[in-house]
Structure formats: C-alpha cells, structure tokens
Design an enzyme around this catalytic site. Structure first.
Site, PDB file in Angstrom:
ATOM      1  N   CYS A   1      -4.179  37.210  20.174  1.00 11.55           N
ATOM      2  CA  CYS A   1      -3.607  36.045  19.678  1.00 11.55           C
ATOM      3  C   CYS A   1      -5.008  34.675  20.039  1.00 11.55           C
ATOM      4  CB  CYS A   1      -2.534  35.475  20.590  1.00 11.55           C
ATOM      5  SG  CYS A   1      -2.452  35.765  22.290  1.00 11.55           S
TER       6      CYS A   1
ATOM      7  N   GLU B   1       4.776  33.440  24.553  1.00  8.99           N
ATOM      8  CA  GLU B   1       3.617  33.076  24.381  1.00  8.99           C
ATOM      9  C   GLU B   1       3.315  33.953  23.152  1.00  8.99           C
ATOM     10  OE1 GLU B   1       1.532  32.538  26.019  1.00  8.99           O
ATOM     11  OE2 GLU B   1       2.775  32.179  28.179  1.00  8.99           O
TER      12      GLU B   1
ATOM     13  N   LYS C   1      11.613  45.613  26.004  1.00  8.66           N
ATOM     14  CA  LYS C   1      11.456  46.740  24.111  1.00  8.66           C
ATOM     15  C   LYS C   1      10.143  46.085  23.678  1.00  8.66           C
ATOM     16  CE  LYS C   1      11.876  45.147  20.298  1.00  8.66           C
ATOM     17  NZ  LYS C   1      11.583  46.074  19.539  1.00  8.66           N
TER      18      LYS C   1
ATOM     19  N   GLU D   1      -1.921  31.680  10.472  1.00  6.09           N
ATOM     20  CA  GLU D   1      -2.075  32.447  11.330  1.00  6.09           C
ATOM     21  C   GLU D   1      -1.754  33.830  10.255  1.00  6.09           C
ATOM     22  OE1 GLU D   1      -1.966  34.528  16.272  1.00  6.09           O
ATOM     23  OE2 GLU D   1      -0.274  34.133  14.902  1.00  6.09           O
TER      24      GLU D   1
HETATM   25  O1  TXE Z   1       5.980  40.052  15.555  1.00  7.75           O
HETATM   26  P1  TXE Z   1       6.749  39.698  16.709  1.00  7.75           P
HETATM   27  P2  TXE Z   1       5.526  40.662  14.208  1.00  7.75           P
HETATM   28  C1  TXE Z   1       2.281  37.412  14.780  1.00  7.75           C
HETATM   29  C2  TXE Z   1       1.292  37.509  14.093  1.00  7.75           C
HETATM   30  C3  TXE Z   1       1.951  37.854  13.365  1.00  7.75           C
HETATM   31  C4  TXE Z   1       2.856  37.458  13.480  1.00  7.75           C
HETATM   32  C5  TXE Z   1       4.055  38.280  13.469  1.00  7.75           C
HETATM   33  O2  TXE Z   1       0.685  35.848  13.078  1.00  7.75           O
HETATM   34  O3  TXE Z   1       1.552  38.304  12.138  1.00  7.75           O
HETATM   35  O4  TXE Z   1       3.707  37.819  14.567  1.00  7.75           O
HETATM   36  O5  TXE Z   1       4.183  40.148  13.871  1.00  7.75           O
HETATM   37  C6  TXE Z   1      10.641  41.552  18.666  1.00  7.75           C
HETATM   38  N1  TXE Z   1      14.787  38.797  18.984  1.00  7.75           N
HETATM   39  N2  TXE Z   1       1.766  37.311  16.798  1.00  7.75           N
HETATM   40  O6  TXE Z   1       6.338  40.796  13.103  1.00  7.75           O
HETATM   41  O7  TXE Z   1       8.267  40.094  15.488  1.00  7.75           O
HETATM   42  C7  TXE Z   1       9.643  42.776  18.048  1.00  7.75           C
HETATM   43  O8  TXE Z   1      10.004  44.007  17.809  1.00  7.75           O
HETATM   44  C8  TXE Z   1      14.455  39.235  19.633  1.00  7.75           C
HETATM   45  C9  TXE Z   1       0.984  37.367  17.322  1.00  7.75           C
HETATM   46  O9  TXE Z   1       4.708  41.826  14.345  1.00  7.75           O
HETATM   47  O10 TXE Z   1       7.471  37.957  16.869  1.00  7.75           O
HETATM   48  C10 TXE Z   1       8.534  42.668  18.868  1.00  7.75           C
HETATM   49  O11 TXE Z   1       8.523  44.240  19.819  1.00  7.75           O
HETATM   50  N3  TXE Z   1      12.952  40.104  19.446  1.00  7.75           N
HETATM   51  C11 TXE Z   1       1.707  38.300  18.702  1.00  7.75           C
HETATM   52  C12 TXE Z   1       8.173  41.596  18.709  1.00  7.75           C
HETATM   53  O12 TXE Z   1       9.328  40.293  19.298  1.00  7.75           O
HETATM   54  C13 TXE Z   1      12.692  40.206  18.767  1.00  7.75           C
HETATM   55  C14 TXE Z   1       1.190  39.056  18.843  1.00  7.75           C
HETATM   56  C15 TXE Z   1       6.888  40.485  18.672  1.00  7.75           C
HETATM   57  O13 TXE Z   1       7.323  40.939  17.560  1.00  7.75           O
HETATM   58  C16 TXE Z   1      12.951  39.541  17.462  1.00  7.75           C
HETATM   59  C17 TXE Z   1       2.294  39.451  17.670  1.00  7.75           C
HETATM   60  C18 TXE Z   1      14.374  39.050  17.845  1.00  7.75           C
HETATM   61  N4  TXE Z   1      14.832  38.390  16.669  1.00  7.75           N
HETATM   62  C19 TXE Z   1       1.928  38.927  16.541  1.00  7.75           C
HETATM   63  N5  TXE Z   1      12.643  39.650  16.326  1.00  7.75           N
HETATM   64  C20 TXE Z   1       0.952  37.445  20.312  1.00  7.75           C
HETATM   65  N6  TXE Z   1       1.110  36.476  20.051  1.00  7.75           N
HETATM   66  O14 TXE Z   1      -0.492  37.540  20.639  1.00  7.75           O
HETATM   67  C21 TXE Z   1      11.762  40.648  16.612  1.00  7.75           C
HETATM   68  N7  TXE Z   1      11.737  40.308  18.056  1.00  7.75           N
END
Ligand code: TXE
Length: 479
Positions: A280, A246, A171, A382
């Site tokens: 990140c 990660e 996904k 963050e």
């Molecule tokens: O990320 P999400 P978001 C950090 C960064 C950002 C914060 C939130 O600080 O402001 O996270 O970002 C999927 N079960 N990073 O909300 O939600 C979602 O659809 C399974 C750091 O956009 O973590 C997407 O495909 N999956 C980071 C993926 O998780 C779920 C990069 C990541 O989205 C889910 C991005 C659930 N319950 C944001 N809920 C890095 N490590 O580089 C959401 N998703």
C-alpha cells in the site's frame, strides 16, 4: 496440504466440511485446501475467544509480555520456512520474504513486548486532584488482513491486541493462508493459552463479514482495499465498534530538481516495484521536475529494465509474480487503458512468459508509463501492481498539487539535496506518512496510517496499544 481452522487451541475442520483451493500464483498450481468457513465457524471462534477473555485479560501484563517473547522465539526458529511459505503463497521472491516478511513477523512480537514494557504511565495533576489513566482490554477483537504481506500484517495486529489483554478472532486472506497456519502450529508447540487466538479461514464476504457483524466482537482492525474497507465501516459503525482501517494508496514519489539523480532513481524504482508494486506504500506516481526530467527518466528506465523478473525461488530474482491470474488481468487492463489515455510505455507493458515451472504464472514486466495526464484513471486509481506512471512538474507548488490530486492519502517520498526544501514539500502533501530521501524506512514506534480514502486511525507503537485498549481516566480529589 489441508489446513483447518484453529479454534480453542485445536485444529478443526469447517462446520460444513467445504474447502477452497489455494494456489501458488507463480506456477498456477494448487498447493493447499483451506476451510471454506461460514458464520457457524465464526460463532465457534467467538465463543472460544469470549470464554478465554476473563483469564487472559487478568493475566498480569508482564506474563502477557513473556508470552509475546515466547511466540517470537518460536517463530524465529521457523523463519526460513515462513519465507518459503510466503513465497509460494504470494509469488514474491523468497529473498524478499526472508528480508521483509519473516523478519518483521518475528520483530512485531518483540517490538510490542518491549513497547508495552516501557509504556508511559498517564497521570495529570490538578491543583486539587490527580487523574490517572488505566488501560482495560477492549474485549474480543476481529482482525482481518490481506494477501500482500500475510504474516507481517497479521502479527502487526495480533501482537498489540494480545499484549493489551484482548482475545482474538482473525481471518487471513483466503489467497495466502499458509503462514497464519504456521503461526497456529507455533502457538500449539509452546502451549499458548487455548482460545486466546482463533483463526478462521475462508472468504471475506462470508467469514470476514460474519466477524465484522458479530455483536460480541468489540473492535475491528482491517487492512485491505478501500472498497472492502467501505463495507467493513458501513457494517461496524452503526454497532459502535472501535474501527481501524488501513486501506489503499496511490502514493507520489517526488523528484525535485536538486536531487542526486542516481540515488533518486534507485529509490523511485524500489518504491514503485517492491513486492511487484503490491504494497500500500508503493510509489506508483513518480513526479519529476522539468529541469531534470529526461536525465532522471533515463536513469530510472535503466534501473527498472535491469530488474530480474523470474522464479521467486531463485535468489537472483528481484520481482516475482503478482498474487493471482485475476489480479494480473486487472493490472493488464490498466496497461491497456494507459494507451487509451495517451500514455507512452517506456519499459515493460506486458505479461511475461517464463520457462517451467513458471510457464503459467502471473508475471508482468515492471512497467513505466509517461505522457499520461495526472488526472487520468491510470494515475489516480490504485493499480496495485508493477506499474508506475511518470509526470512532469515545473515548481514545488505544482508537485504538491499533483501529489494531492487523488482520493488517497497514505504515503509518499520526496527526493532532494536540500533537506529543508524536502521537509517543506513533504509537510504539504496530504498523506499520513512521508519520507525524505528514503522510502519504507520504518520505526515501529511512529504513527502509521492514512488520510482521505486511505483509512481511518493510526497503527504503530502507542497508537496500536491505544486502539487495543479502553482508556479509563480516574480522577481522585485530594484529601
Ligand atoms: O482485497 P480485500 P482484495 C487493494 C488493492 C487490491 C484491492 C482488492 O488495490 O487490488 O485492494 O484486493 C477480506 N468483510 N489492496 O480484493 O477484499 C478478505 O478476505 C470483511 C490494498 O484482495 O480488501 C481479505 O482477508 N472482510 C491492501 C481482506 O478483507 C472482507 C492490501 C482484504 O481483502 C470482506 C490488499 C468483507 N465484506 C489489497 N470482503 C493494502 N492496504 O495494503 C473481503 N474481506
């Protein structure tokens, strides 16, 4: 453009027929409709993946490696399209997307093809017996990826999972679905075996959650925010799934008093503001030795003020938009908070209004803040945007303590003219990845991952291949 899910080698509409809008954040316009999939679509994708499992897992390793090379070759032909799609989907500069996203999306496949080809045999001799280790696929694996490096991170998981004989339900982020769709077109064009890779678009809380919960998915590799990582772990751990997380970072860039200040200022600026700070690994806390503080900060401010923020499609743009209006508002709220936390804005600190077609885009000037306490919210949470805080230290020990003050532990860099001193500092920072006099200098064979709230497990080279395989030790007693 209307995207569909890719299940059993076919582009199919979502079960309930609903779609979400996908926006270009630099122009605030709708660029695509994507399936708003549900658990029914995940069920279909899991069926497709589990049906494909017996054949794919018994396809000889050298044939699976050949498939990785075929995917790489077909993706390579579409690199400029990947860069363009990534740019309109994320708001990042097209030249950055070419250099980073498009290249890495291809090289992830060639790297893991080479790496699997040269995988060392594991053998342990005893006085009266021999152990040897075989690798079996884990089964059907779930891959969930974020929006900051869409195809780069998706292929970073797909390539090792594939080569180890697993079938996949993936996904991509609902904010950045375009290049995952391009990958499906590529798979289709080379007649890649049907059902081995399935892509389901939609919301994380619905599609992501359904993948993590599905009893037939044996491993989850997730890259995303720490808060979401917690939900993923809470769901997957009681099911005893293999789990790789990660997560976020709040990385320190440490400038020692003997650093070459011009080089360090360029390095710190790049570390803080690449991809608008939405990586990140970004160095969002810049720790500077007292003795060189003023001189360094002056150079850094000049470096950052010279960055061109603008239309991501133009080749002279250094910084594009952030991922969405919502994310922009979150970042701006931290800039407001900085004032309450007694921070001083040295440069940036505001939303930018640009000419058409970017007049409604989510642009923020690269922002440097100093005089803010190291334990403030701005310096410990963050922000994931073009905002970095600067802090003063008076000894290497104090720099290490400051670096270790957050809940995160992903990466960091140390800048010095004394390599031994740099290594001594780096070794004491509680993070999974440290650079000395460089940043984001990646060798894909090395372990990649974080400690503390930055994640669980490591990816890269052998670590990825181990995650996506079940190691079975067979001990044979000598005759
Ligand atoms: O990320 P999400 P978001 C950090 C960064 C950002 C914060 C939130 O600080 O402001 O996270 O970002 C999927 N079960 N990073 O909300 O939600 C979602 O659809 C399974 C750091 O956009 O973590 C997407 O495909 N999956 C980071 C993926 O998780 C779920 C990069 C990541 O989205 C889910 C991005 C659930 N319950 C944001 N809920 C890095 N490590 O580089 C959401 N998703």
């Amino acid at each position: 453009m209307q995207l569909e899910n890719y299940i059993e080698g076919k582009f199919i509409p979502p079960f309930h027929g609903n779609y979400l809008e996908n926006l270009n954040p630099a122009e605030n316009i709708v660029i695509a409709q994507i399936p708003e999939s549900t658990a029914e679509d995940v069920e279909l994708a899991v069926k497709s993946a589990t049906n494909a499992q017996p054949i794919w897992s018994t396809t000889p390793l050298n044939e699976r490696i050949d498939w990785l090379r075929k995917i790489a070759a077909a993706l390579d032909l579409r690199k400029s399209e990947i860069a363009m799609l990534e740019s309109i989907d994320t708001g990042k500069p097209v030249k950055l997307a070419e250099r980073v996203d498009a290249n890495r999306s291809v090289s992830n496949f060639t790297f893991f093809a080479d790496h699997a080809e040269n995988l060392a045999e594991l053998r342990f001799e005893m006085a009266d017996a021999t152990n040897y280790v075989i690798r079996k696929p884990v089964g059907t694996v779930g891959l969930i990826t974020p929006w900051n490096l869409p195809l780069y991170l998706l292929t970073w998981k797909i390539a090792p999972a594939l080569v180890m004989g697993n079938t996949i339900v993936a996904k991509p982020s609902e904010l950045t679905p375009l290049t995952a769709n391009l990958l499906c077109e590529v798979l289709d064009s080379i007649n890649f075996p049907k059902g081995v890779i399935n892509i389901v678009h939609g919301l994380g809380s619905i599609v992501g959650q359904a993948i993590v919960e599905h009893p037939k998915i044996s491993a989850i590799s997730f890259t995303g925010g720490t808060a979401t990582g917690k939900i993923v772990a809470a769901t997957a751990a009681p099911m005893f799934k293999k789990l790789s997380l990660e997560l976020g970072g709040k990385n320190a860039t440490i400038i020692l008093d003997d650093a070459d200040l011009s080089i360090a200022a360029q390095g710190a600026a790049r570390a803080a503001f690449t991809n608008s700070g939405q990586v990140c690994l970004c160095g969002s806390r810049i720790l500077v030795a007292d003795a060189i503080y003023d001189e360094f900060v002056e150079k850094l401010v000049s470096e950052v003020s010279n960055m061109t923020v603008g239309n991501p499609q133009l080749t002279d743009t250094d910084i594009g938009s952030v991922i969405s209006q919502e994310h922009m508002n979150k970042i701006l709220s931290y800039i407001d908070l900085a004032a309450n936390e007694h921070g001083r804005i040295l440069t940036g600190g505001k939303q930018l209004s640009l000419p058409k077609p970017n007049a409604d885009g989510a642009f923020i000037a690269p922002t440097l803040i100093d005089r803010i306490p190291i334990d403030s919210r701005c310096a410990t949470e963050e922000i994931f945007g073009p905002v970095a805080t600067i802090h003063r230290f008076s000894s290497d020990e104090e720099a290490i303590d400051m670096a270790n003050l957050t809940q995160y532990g992903l990466a960091g860099s140390v800048w010095t003219s004394d390599t031994e001193r740099g290594k001594a500092v780096a070794e004491q920072v509680e993070s999974g990845i440290l650079w000395v006099n460089t940043w984001l200098h990646r060798d894909l064979r090395t372990p990649f991952g974080g400690v503390k709230n930055s994640g669980v497990g490591r990816e890269g080279g052998d670590w990825s291949l181990n995650f996506f395989s079940e190691l079975t030790n067979i001990c044979v007693k000598d005759d």
